[in-house]
Design a protein around this motif. Structure first.
Motif, PDB file in Angstrom:
ATOM      1  N   GLY A 104       0.783  -1.225   0.000  1.00 59.25           N
ATOM      2  CA  GLY A 104       0.000   0.000   0.000  1.00 59.25           C
ATOM      3  C   GLY A 104       0.813   1.273   0.000  1.00 59.25           C
ATOM      4  O   GLY A 104       0.251   2.373  -0.086  1.00 59.25           O
ATOM      5  N   GLU A 105       2.148   1.158   0.081  1.00 61.62           N
ATOM      6  CA  GLU A 105       2.999   2.341   0.170  1.00 61.62           C
ATOM      7  C   GLU A 105       3.526   2.799  -1.186  1.00 61.62           C
ATOM      8  O   GLU A 105       4.237   3.792  -1.274  1.00 61.62           O
ATOM      9  CB  GLU A 105       4.193   2.066   1.101  1.00 61.62           C
ATOM     10  N   GLY A 106       3.197   2.097  -2.236  1.00 64.77           N
ATOM     11  CA  GLY A 106       3.681   2.476  -3.555  1.00 64.77           C
ATOM     12  C   GLY A 106       3.016   3.744  -4.063  1.00 64.77           C
ATOM     13  O   GLY A 106       1.844   4.004  -3.772  1.00 64.77           O
ATOM     14  N   THR A 107       3.759   4.512  -4.836  1.00 62.81           N
ATOM     15  CA  THR A 107       3.222   5.761  -5.403  1.00 62.81           C
ATOM     16  C   THR A 107       3.142   5.721  -6.920  1.00 62.81           C
ATOM     17  O   THR A 107       2.350   6.446  -7.507  1.00 62.81           O
ATOM     18  CB  THR A 107       4.091   6.952  -4.979  1.00 62.81           C
ATOM     19  N   VAL A 108       3.955   4.877  -7.529  1.00 60.56           N
ATOM     20  CA  VAL A 108       3.989   4.828  -8.992  1.00 60.56           C
ATOM     21  C   VAL A 108       2.637   4.401  -9.557  1.00 60.56           C
ATOM     22  O   VAL A 108       2.190   4.890 -10.593  1.00 60.56           O
ATOM     23  CB  VAL A 108       5.109   3.878  -9.465  1.00 60.56           C
ATOM     24  N   LYS A 109       1.932   3.505  -8.856  1.00 60.51           N
ATOM     25  CA  LYS A 109       0.650   3.001  -9.355  1.00 60.51           C
ATOM     26  C   LYS A 109      -0.409   4.093  -9.451  1.00 60.51           C
ATOM     27  O   LYS A 109      -1.421   3.936 -10.135  1.00 60.51           O
ATOM     28  CB  LYS A 109       0.153   1.881  -8.448  1.00 60.51           C
ATOM     29  N   GLN A 110      -0.182   5.221  -8.756  1.00 59.83           N
ATOM     30  CA  GLN A 110      -1.144   6.314  -8.804  1.00 59.83           C
ATOM     31  C   GLN A 110      -1.215   6.943 -10.191  1.00 59.83           C
ATOM     32  O   GLN A 110      -2.244   7.501 -10.577  1.00 59.83           O
ATOM     33  CB  GLN A 110      -0.759   7.402  -7.777  1.00 59.83           C
ATOM     34  N   SER A 111      -0.129   6.846 -10.945  1.00 64.80           N
ATOM     35  CA  SER A 111      -0.094   7.477 -12.266  1.00 64.80           C
ATOM     36  C   SER A 111       0.053   6.486 -13.413  1.00 64.80           C
ATOM     37  O   SER A 111       0.005   6.877 -14.573  1.00 64.80           O
ATOM     38  CB  SER A 111       1.063   8.480 -12.327  1.00 64.80           C
ATOM     39  N   LEU A 112       0.200   5.197 -13.094  1.00 67.80           N
ATOM     40  CA  LEU A 112       0.380   4.177 -14.132  1.00 67.80           C
ATOM     41  C   LEU A 112      -0.989   3.684 -14.603  1.00 67.80           C
ATOM     42  O   LEU A 112      -1.717   3.033 -13.841  1.00 67.80           O
ATOM     43  CB  LEU A 112       1.200   3.021 -13.566  1.00 67.80           C
ATOM     44  N   PRO A 113      -1.391   3.989 -15.859  1.00 63.30           N
ATOM     45  CA  PRO A 113      -2.759   3.667 -16.315  1.00 63.30           C
ATOM     46  C   PRO A 113      -3.121   2.193 -16.229  1.00 63.30           C
ATOM     47  O   PRO A 113      -4.251   1.853 -15.887  1.00 63.30           O
ATOM     48  CB  PRO A 113      -2.754   4.153 -17.774  1.00 63.30           C
ATOM     49  N   ASP A 114      -2.196   1.287 -16.566  1.00 63.67           N
ATOM     50  CA  ASP A 114      -2.498  -0.149 -16.605  1.00 63.67           C
ATOM     51  C   ASP A 114      -1.807  -0.889 -15.459  1.00 63.67           C
ATOM     52  O   ASP A 114      -1.307  -1.999 -15.636  1.00 63.67           O
ATOM     53  CB  ASP A 114      -2.062  -0.742 -17.951  1.00 63.67           C
ATOM     54  N   SER A 115      -1.808  -0.274 -14.276  1.00 60.03           N
ATOM     55  CA  SER A 115      -1.084  -0.875 -13.147  1.00 60.03           C
ATOM     56  C   SER A 115      -1.690  -2.191 -12.692  1.00 60.03           C
ATOM     57  O   SER A 115      -1.004  -3.014 -12.085  1.00 60.03           O
ATOM     58  CB  SER A 115      -1.062   0.102 -11.962  1.00 60.03           C
ATOM     59  N   HIS A 116      -2.970  -2.438 -12.983  1.00 58.06           N
ATOM     60  CA  HIS A 116      -3.624  -3.675 -12.528  1.00 58.06           C
ATOM     61  C   HIS A 116      -3.616  -4.766 -13.596  1.00 58.06           C
ATOM     62  O   HIS A 116      -4.041  -5.889 -13.324  1.00 58.06           O
ATOM     63  CB  HIS A 116      -5.060  -3.389 -12.104  1.00 58.06           C
ATOM     64  N   THR A 117      -3.137  -4.441 -14.785  1.00 61.04           N
ATOM     65  CA  THR A 117      -3.123  -5.432 -15.871  1.00 61.04           C
ATOM     66  C   THR A 117      -1.707  -5.621 -16.413  1.00 61.04           C
ATOM     67  O   THR A 117      -0.949  -6.431 -15.901  1.00 61.04           O
ATOM     68  CB  THR A 117      -4.087  -5.000 -16.995  1.00 61.04           C
ATOM     69  N   ASP A 118      -1.346  -4.844 -17.432  1.00 61.17           N
ATOM     70  CA  ASP A 118      -0.060  -5.057 -18.107  1.00 61.17           C
ATOM     71  C   ASP A 118       1.144  -4.778 -17.214  1.00 61.17           C
ATOM     72  O   ASP A 118       2.205  -5.375 -17.402  1.00 61.17           O
ATOM     73  CB  ASP A 118       0.036  -4.165 -19.358  1.00 61.17           C
ATOM     74  N   PHE A 119       1.001  -3.860 -16.237  1.00 61.53           N
ATOM     75  CA  PHE A 119       2.166  -3.442 -15.453  1.00 61.53           C
ATOM     76  C   PHE A 119       2.038  -3.785 -13.973  1.00 61.53           C
ATOM     77  O   PHE A 119       2.605  -3.113 -13.123  1.00 61.53           O
ATOM     78  CB  PHE A 119       2.398  -1.930 -15.631  1.00 61.53           C
ATOM     79  N   ILE A 120       1.326  -4.850 -13.663  1.00 63.60           N
ATOM     80  CA  ILE A 120       1.198  -5.260 -12.258  1.00 63.60           C
ATOM     81  C   ILE A 120       2.534  -5.782 -11.713  1.00 63.60           C
ATOM     82  O   ILE A 120       2.797  -5.702 -10.508  1.00 63.60           O
ATOM     83  CB  ILE A 120       0.088  -6.328 -12.113  1.00 63.60           C
ATOM     84  N   PHE A 121       3.393  -6.270 -12.584  1.00 57.00           N
ATOM     85  CA  PHE A 121       4.717  -6.741 -12.150  1.00 57.00           C
ATOM     86  C   PHE A 121       5.541  -5.573 -11.632  1.00 57.00           C
ATOM     87  O   PHE A 121       6.294  -5.711 -10.643  1.00 57.00           O
ATOM     88  CB  PHE A 121       5.430  -7.417 -13.324  1.00 57.00           C
ATOM     89  N   ALA A 122       5.396  -4.389 -12.257  1.00 50.40           N
ATOM     90  CA  ALA A 122       6.116  -3.197 -11.803  1.00 50.40           C
ATOM     91  C   ALA A 122       5.596  -2.731 -10.445  1.00 50.40           C
ATOM     92  O   ALA A 122       6.378  -2.328  -9.573  1.00 50.40           O
ATOM     93  CB  ALA A 122       5.978  -2.079 -12.835  1.00 50.40           C
ATOM     94  N   VAL A 123       4.281  -2.786 -10.245  1.00 49.01           N
ATOM     95  CA  VAL A 123       3.706  -2.413  -8.948  1.00 49.01           C
ATOM     96  C   VAL A 123       4.215  -3.365  -7.864  1.00 49.01           C
ATOM     97  O   VAL A 123       4.530  -2.955  -6.741  1.00 49.01           O
ATOM     98  CB  VAL A 123       2.168  -2.438  -9.017  1.00 49.01           C
ATOM     99  N   THR A 124       4.303  -4.653  -8.200  1.00 47.26           N
ATOM    100  CA  THR A 124       4.835  -5.635  -7.258  1.00 47.26           C
ATOM    101  C   THR A 124       6.256  -5.275  -6.846  1.00 47.26           C
ATOM    102  O   THR A 124       6.626  -5.390  -5.669  1.00 47.26           O
ATOM    103  CB  THR A 124       4.818  -7.041  -7.898  1.00 47.26           C
ATOM    104  N   ALA A 125       7.058  -4.819  -7.812  1.00 45.13           N
ATOM    105  CA  ALA A 125       8.449  -4.471  -7.516  1.00 45.13           C
ATOM    106  C   ALA A 125       8.534  -3.315  -6.538  1.00 45.13           C
ATOM    107  O   ALA A 125       9.358  -3.324  -5.608  1.00 45.13           O
ATOM    108  CB  ALA A 125       9.176  -4.121  -8.811  1.00 45.13           C
ATOM    109  N   GLU A 126       7.682  -2.294  -6.708  1.00 46.34           N
ATOM    110  CA  GLU A 126       7.770  -1.130  -5.826  1.00 46.34           C
ATOM    111  C   GLU A 126       7.296  -1.453  -4.408  1.00 46.34           C
ATOM    112  O   GLU A 126       7.923  -1.045  -3.429  1.00 46.34           O
ATOM    113  CB  GLU A 126       6.952   0.026  -6.382  1.00 46.34           C
TER     114      GLU A 126
END
Length: 384
Positions: free
Chosen positions: A250-272
């Motif tokens: 819940g402390e990530g900030t990048v997902k606030q501006s990443l349009p596809d954070s729950h689909t194509d870029f969920i791996f990046a959210v996991t990293a943060e």
């Protein structure tokens, strides 16, 4: 749980299914729920939806997905092949309808609404396509007079011929790569390998020259200054911010501006939020499923079982690798989900169908022993 002498279908399934592989897949599904809880709320908020809208829908899809996977794994190889034929034909028909009547989303027509449920037919065609192509190649191995190779080419042409107009070049590339892997596993000559490789390079060159969408993605990958690279830059930033152990759930900030954070870029959210260590655990989980499946394929004597399992596992592994490679800017963006982790009803259900077929095809079965006939002598020497 069940006695070995229990003759019920579910009991026989329990004692013959690969429970380790099943457990690994269920762990990925559970991991997808946890990561969806971390990645999807900001997207829902931006769309004016309930914060946990996508989490709830993800959970709703997981229940039928697990039921579908177990149900398909109860089938025998013949039933699996027949189900693949039905799904393939129905899926192609729905792809045609999607091109004609489907809603256009970001310039693509890939979805069709059925009874209020938005379906992406191509997702379901993929595993069915793999099994049918494996059957065609296996029949060619068993009966040289069977036009199996031609059937496989026709199925590829039908599938790709409907993917390109959507347009969906990521799925097109995936289908062609898996088809080529099956052709290779079926024992094609090096001449065919060179010819198919040349056709693949030619296809990419043609797409680059004729399709602006493909050209822009490749140009942005090769030269970031040539266009908008916001999503990729943001994804890379998430790996830097997260470090080895992450910033915390819940402390990530990048997902606030990443349009596809729950689909194509969920791996990046996991990293943060969870760190590179958890990303490596995910990679290891995907690798385990792939290696476990390929180990089963190597032990199979029947060409259909061997090729089907190989193709389905290659499909699963390639899709996983492509998604993670895009997140790490190792290849151009493809718009492909991370299996069982990314949000998407059609994706989760189709992956469950494919893994159900893998579990069904790899169940332990009695091996038939070769029987010496009267034409063979006692030590295997032809009798006179």
């Amino acid at each position: 749980m069940f006695s070995r002498t229990d003759e019920r279908v579910i009991a026989r399934w329990w004692w013959t299914v690969d429970k380790v592989l099943l457990g690994a897949v269920l762990a990925l599904i559970l991991g997808g729920l946890v990561l969806s809880l971390a990645a999807s709320p900001p997207v829902a908020d931006r769309l004016g939806l309930d914060s946990f809208h996508f989490v709830k829908r993800h959970a709703i899809f997981v229940v039928p997905a697990v039921a579908l996977m177990i149900g398909v794994s109860l089938m025998d190889p013949r039933q699996i092949r027949r189900s693949a034929l039905v799904v393939f034909i129905a899926g192609l028909c729905l792809m045609v309808l999607a091109l004609q009547f489907g809603a256009e989303v970001k310039g693509a027509r890939r979805w069709i609404s059925i009874a209020g449920f938005v379906l992406q037919p191509s997702e379901f065609v993929k595993p069915a396509f793999v099994v049918l192509v494996a059957w065609a190649f296996s029949e060619r191995i068993k009966r040289p007079d069977m036009p199996g190779n031609m059937l496989a080419v026709l199925m590829l042409a039908a599938f790709v011929g409907l993917l390109v107009p959507q347009p969906d070049f990521g799925q097109t590339m995936l289908a062609v790569l898996v088809w080529g892997a099956l052709f290779f596993a079926a024992g094609m000559s090096w001449l065919w390998i060179i010819a198919l490789g040349g056709l693949g390079v030619g296809g990419i060159a043609a797409a680059y020259a004729m399709v602006p969408h493909v050209r822009e993605r490749i140009d942005r990958f090769l030269d970031p200054e040539s266009g908008d690279t916001f999503q990729i830059d943001t994804a890379i930033e998430s790996f830097v911010r997260g470090g080895w152990l992450g910033r915390g759930p819940g402390e990530g900030t990048v997902k606030q501006s990443l349009p596809d954070s729950h689909t194509d870029f969920i791996f990046a959210v996991t990293a943060e939020e969870f760190g590179i260590v958890v990303c490596l655990i995910l990679v290891a989980a995907f690798a385990f499923v792939v290696l476990r499946g390929l180990a089963h394929a190597l032990r199979e004597r029947d060409p259909f079982l061997r090729l089907s399992v190989t193709g389905l596992i290659v499909l699963f592994g390639l899709q996983s690798a492509i998604n993670m490679a895009v997140n790490l800017h190792l290849m151009p963006a493809k718009g492909m989900t991370l299996p069982f982790i990314s949000y998407g009803g059609s994706s989760i259900l189709s992956l469950a169908y494919g893994m159900g077929m893998v579990l069904g095809l790899t169940r332990r079965r009695p091996q038939t022993k070769p029987v010496l006939t009267e034409l063979t002598g006692p030590v295997g020497v032809p009798a006179e």
